[in-house]
Design a protein around this motif. Structure first.
Motif, mmCIF file in Angstrom:
data_model
loop_
_atom_site.group_PDB
_atom_site.id
_atom_site.type_symbol
_atom_site.label_atom_id
_atom_site.label_comp_id
_atom_site.label_asym_id
_atom_site.label_seq_id
_atom_site.Cartn_x
_atom_site.Cartn_y
_atom_site.Cartn_z
ATOM 1 N N PRO A 67 0.831 -1.208 0.000
ATOM 2 C CA PRO A 67 0.000 0.000 0.000
ATOM 3 C C PRO A 67 0.866 1.260 0.000
ATOM 4 O O PRO A 67 1.935 1.291 0.589
ATOM 5 C CB PRO A 67 -0.797 -0.109 1.301
ATOM 6 N N LYS A 68 0.384 2.242 -0.679
ATOM 7 C CA LYS A 68 1.091 3.528 -0.731
ATOM 8 C C LYS A 68 0.665 4.335 0.488
ATOM 9 O O LYS A 68 -0.231 5.155 0.426
ATOM 10 C CB LYS A 68 0.740 4.247 -2.027
ATOM 11 N N GLN A 69 1.312 4.097 1.607
ATOM 12 C CA GLN A 69 0.941 4.755 2.858
ATOM 13 C C GLN A 69 1.013 6.263 2.747
ATOM 14 O O GLN A 69 0.162 6.957 3.278
ATOM 15 C CB GLN A 69 1.806 4.260 4.016
ATOM 16 N N ASP A 70 2.025 6.756 2.077
ATOM 17 C CA ASP A 70 2.125 8.202 1.963
ATOM 18 C C ASP A 70 0.890 8.771 1.284
ATOM 19 O O ASP A 70 0.355 9.786 1.724
ATOM 20 C CB ASP A 70 3.382 8.603 1.172
ATOM 21 N N ARG A 71 0.430 8.132 0.242
ATOM 22 C CA ARG A 71 -0.758 8.580 -0.488
ATOM 23 C C ARG A 71 -1.995 8.502 0.402
ATOM 24 O O ARG A 71 -2.800 9.430 0.445
ATOM 25 C CB ARG A 71 -0.936 7.715 -1.730
ATOM 26 N N ILE A 72 -2.136 7.401 1.112
ATOM 27 C CA ILE A 72 -3.287 7.236 2.003
ATOM 28 C C ILE A 72 -3.255 8.299 3.093
ATOM 29 O O ILE A 72 -4.282 8.920 3.405
ATOM 30 C CB ILE A 72 -3.305 5.815 2.601
ATOM 31 N N GLU A 73 -2.103 8.532 3.669
ATOM 32 C CA GLU A 73 -1.986 9.543 4.720
ATOM 33 C C GLU A 73 -2.265 10.944 4.190
ATOM 34 O O GLU A 73 -2.917 11.747 4.868
ATOM 35 C CB GLU A 73 -0.608 9.468 5.360
ATOM 36 N N ILE A 74 -1.811 11.240 2.988
ATOM 37 C CA ILE A 74 -2.068 12.553 2.387
ATOM 38 C C ILE A 74 -3.566 12.761 2.198
ATOM 39 O O ILE A 74 -4.121 13.794 2.580
ATOM 40 C CB ILE A 74 -1.319 12.709 1.043
ATOM 41 N N TYR A 75 -4.234 11.764 1.624
ATOM 42 C CA TYR A 75 -5.669 11.901 1.401
ATOM 43 C C TYR A 75 -6.458 11.899 2.713
ATOM 44 O O TYR A 75 -7.485 12.572 2.822
ATOM 45 C CB TYR A 75 -6.178 10.813 0.451
#
Length: 132
Positions: A12-20
């Motif tokens: 999973p792209k944690q950075d992307r999830i956290e950003i959103y």
């Protein structure tokens, strides 16, 4: 938004999830419903005795709902509890706060429902009828 998505990766792209997630929580906190909620909460907390009484009522109401298995008993006991706190529950700061709280709960429920609807996770084991 210029973010790359790697759909072939199991990571999973944690950075992307956290950003959103940050964007979503920011949007919620900037919403009229949340601002109304914060203002109502502040007004209610300025009436310290009223705030404490409402918190007492909400605690008792929650315990009652969690303990009662028979719906009839629950309704009767909730009515009795409401009568006990009627003078508090009908005051404008409390009415405004409860209205704001309900609006926030409905907003968050929409968000949760959308996530649950769009993120496909097989939980059919929870429903015996779906296994047949």
């Amino acid at each position: 938004m210029g973010l790359e998505i790697n759909k072939n990766s199991y990571e999973p792209k944690q950075d992307r999830i956290e950003i959103y997630t940050d964007l979503l929580t920011g949007a919620i906190c900037d919403s009229a419903d949340y601002i109304f909620y914060e203002n109502c909460l502040c007004d209610l907390k300025n009436c310290e005795d009223l705030y404490e009484k409402l918190m007492e009522y909400q605690r008792k109401n929650l315990v009652l709902r969690l303990r009662c298995e028979e719906e009839e008993i629950s309704i009767k006991q909730q009515a009795k509890l409401y009568e006990e706190y009627r003078d508090i529950l009908t005051r404008p700061p409390v009415v405004d706060f409860l209205t704001a709280q309900q609006r926030m709960c409905l907003l968050l429920q929409k968000v949760y429902d959308k996530i649950a609807r769009d993120v496909k996770i097989d939980v059919s084991y929870l429903n015996e009828d779906e296994r047949r």
